[in-house]
Scaffold this active site. Sequence first.
Site, short mmCIF file in Angstrom:
data_model
loop_
_atom_site.label_atom_id
_atom_site.label_comp_id
_atom_site.label_asym_id
_atom_site.label_seq_id
_atom_site.Cartn_x
_atom_site.Cartn_y
_atom_site.Cartn_z
N LYS A 18 0.80 -1.28 0.02
CA LYS A 18 0.24 -0.02 0.04
C LYS A 18 0.90 1.28 -0.02
CE LYS A 18 0.93 1.45 4.43
NZ LYS A 18 1.57 2.48 4.77
N PRO A 103 9.09 -4.38 -0.34
CA PRO A 103 10.15 -3.80 0.60
C PRO A 103 10.09 -4.13 2.05
CG PRO A 103 9.73 -2.06 -1.24
CD PRO A 103 8.58 -3.17 -1.24
N VAL A 104 11.09 -4.69 2.71
CA VAL A 104 11.03 -4.96 3.99
C VAL A 104 11.17 -3.77 4.91
CG1 VAL A 104 12.04 -6.29 5.81
CG2 VAL A 104 11.85 -7.31 3.49
N GLY A 106 9.47 -0.98 4.83
CA GLY A 106 9.71 0.35 4.13
C GLY A 106 8.56 1.15 4.22
N GLY A 110 4.59 -4.39 4.13
CA GLY A 110 4.88 -5.63 3.64
C GLY A 110 4.63 -6.59 4.86
N SER A 112 2.16 -6.37 6.98
CA SER A 112 0.73 -6.43 7.05
C SER A 112 0.06 -7.03 5.97
CB SER A 112 -0.01 -5.01 7.26
OG SER A 112 0.41 -4.43 8.11
N ALA A 113 0.59 -7.17 4.71
CA ALA A 113 0.34 -7.88 3.56
C ALA A 113 0.53 -9.18 3.95
CB ALA A 113 0.94 -7.50 2.36
N ASP A 145 -2.69 -1.65 9.61
CA ASP A 145 -2.94 -1.59 8.04
C ASP A 145 -3.68 -2.98 7.51
OD1 ASP A 145 -1.58 0.85 7.90
OD2 ASP A 145 0.36 -0.17 7.45
O1 C5P Z 1 -0.75 -1.24 14.00
P1 C5P Z 1 0.62 -1.09 13.46
O2 C5P Z 1 1.31 -2.66 13.70
O3 C5P Z 1 0.76 -0.60 12.25
O4 C5P Z 1 1.46 -0.17 14.55
C1 C5P Z 1 2.92 -0.02 14.72
C2 C5P Z 1 3.07 1.02 15.64
O5 C5P Z 1 2.80 2.36 14.74
C3 C5P Z 1 2.44 1.35 16.92
O6 C5P Z 1 2.71 0.35 17.81
C4 C5P Z 1 2.54 2.61 17.22
O7 C5P Z 1 3.84 2.94 17.80
C5 C5P Z 1 2.40 3.20 15.86
N1 C5P Z 1 1.06 3.69 15.41
C6 C5P Z 1 0.36 4.82 16.04
N2 C5P Z 1 -0.87 5.07 15.74
C7 C5P Z 1 -1.30 4.42 14.62
C8 C5P Z 1 -0.70 3.19 13.79
C9 C5P Z 1 0.59 3.10 14.41
O8 C5P Z 1 1.05 5.46 16.81
N3 C5P Z 1 -2.92 4.80 14.18
#
Ligand code: C5P
Length: 312
Positions: A18, A103-104, A106, A110, A112-113, A145
């Site tokens: 994405k 890409p790892v 990145g 990735g 989440s996919a 994501d």
């Molecule tokens: O949910 P995800 O794995 O994408 O989140 C990774 C990190 O990104 C979270 O631990 C947080 O530090 C940050 N994050 C955030 N607010 C969001 C999405 C992610 O602070 N809405």
Amino acid sequence: MTSLPETPTAVTVRAPAKVNLELFVGPLRPDGFHALSTIYQAVGLYDEVTVAEADEWGIVVHGRDADRVPADESNLAMRAARLIAAALGVETPLHLTIDKEIPVAGGMAGGSADAAAALLACETLWGGRHTREQLDTLAATLGSDVPFLLHGGTAIGSGRGEVITPVLAKGTYHWVFVPSSGEGLSTPSVYGAFDRRQAGLDLPEPVPSPAMMSALRAGDPDALAAVLANDLQEDAIALHPPIGEILHAAMDFGALGGLVSGSGPTVALLADGPEGAIDLAVALTASGVADDVRRATGPVHGAHVVPTPRRS
Ligand code: C5P
């Protein structure tokens, strides 16, 4: 005698990367996440996840940068498979094979996919009866994501990014991605820098911008380029200045627009068509500004089953 339909013992699912066309970050919530308003677009760089019944749980990762992906229980695809197994009450172990093109680490989702692909693969393998809403709820526990990667297309992400509303978008967009290796640019570190920069400010609840919506409705790449926006960009550039240099150079080389993808470090550049994308990619690599570029179009579909598994 009628034979029962054959039950598959392996299923392969492809899931796209994405780009966030718009990423507005609001206040930090009590759960530690930020309120977001984002416009996701799924783009045609894919990871494939194959799940196959096995004697014991295992995982192997192939593809570029595979050595940077944990091949253990912490892998998001493994966690997704375990989650579906528990939800369906299945005890058969699985072997997971991930083929990476995205890409790892990145900012292109990735991991989440891979989680979205594993969810759909296990659900398909085991004939699960989860509704789309139930799968979205499970997906959201794995990452903000992940629900979008199940849906694909172009969509608004609200909440912490996990609440998906499809957007009516016309046209195909031609992207060039520069996955610069930004050591130390983890998602939490970029959000942390954003928090320090915004400390003391009263951030409003973020909402999608009308200009972005009308650019997407019109299917107009010039209009879209003019409204690409990412509240985390300044912080990502401060933590990893080469991203800013790539963005500058790309505009000189004819990109319509560009931005940091998600929390970076990948830079997403919008070209004026397929040939423009090739020219931009060549200019970036020939000039030495980038040593790795990937071209892809969007929007594309979300996670989907590949008819014949490549590996079993
Ligand atoms: O949910 P995800 O794995 O994408 O989140 C990774 C990190 O990104 C979270 O631990 C947080 O530090 C940050 N994050 C955030 N607010 C969001 C999405 C992610 O602070 N809405």
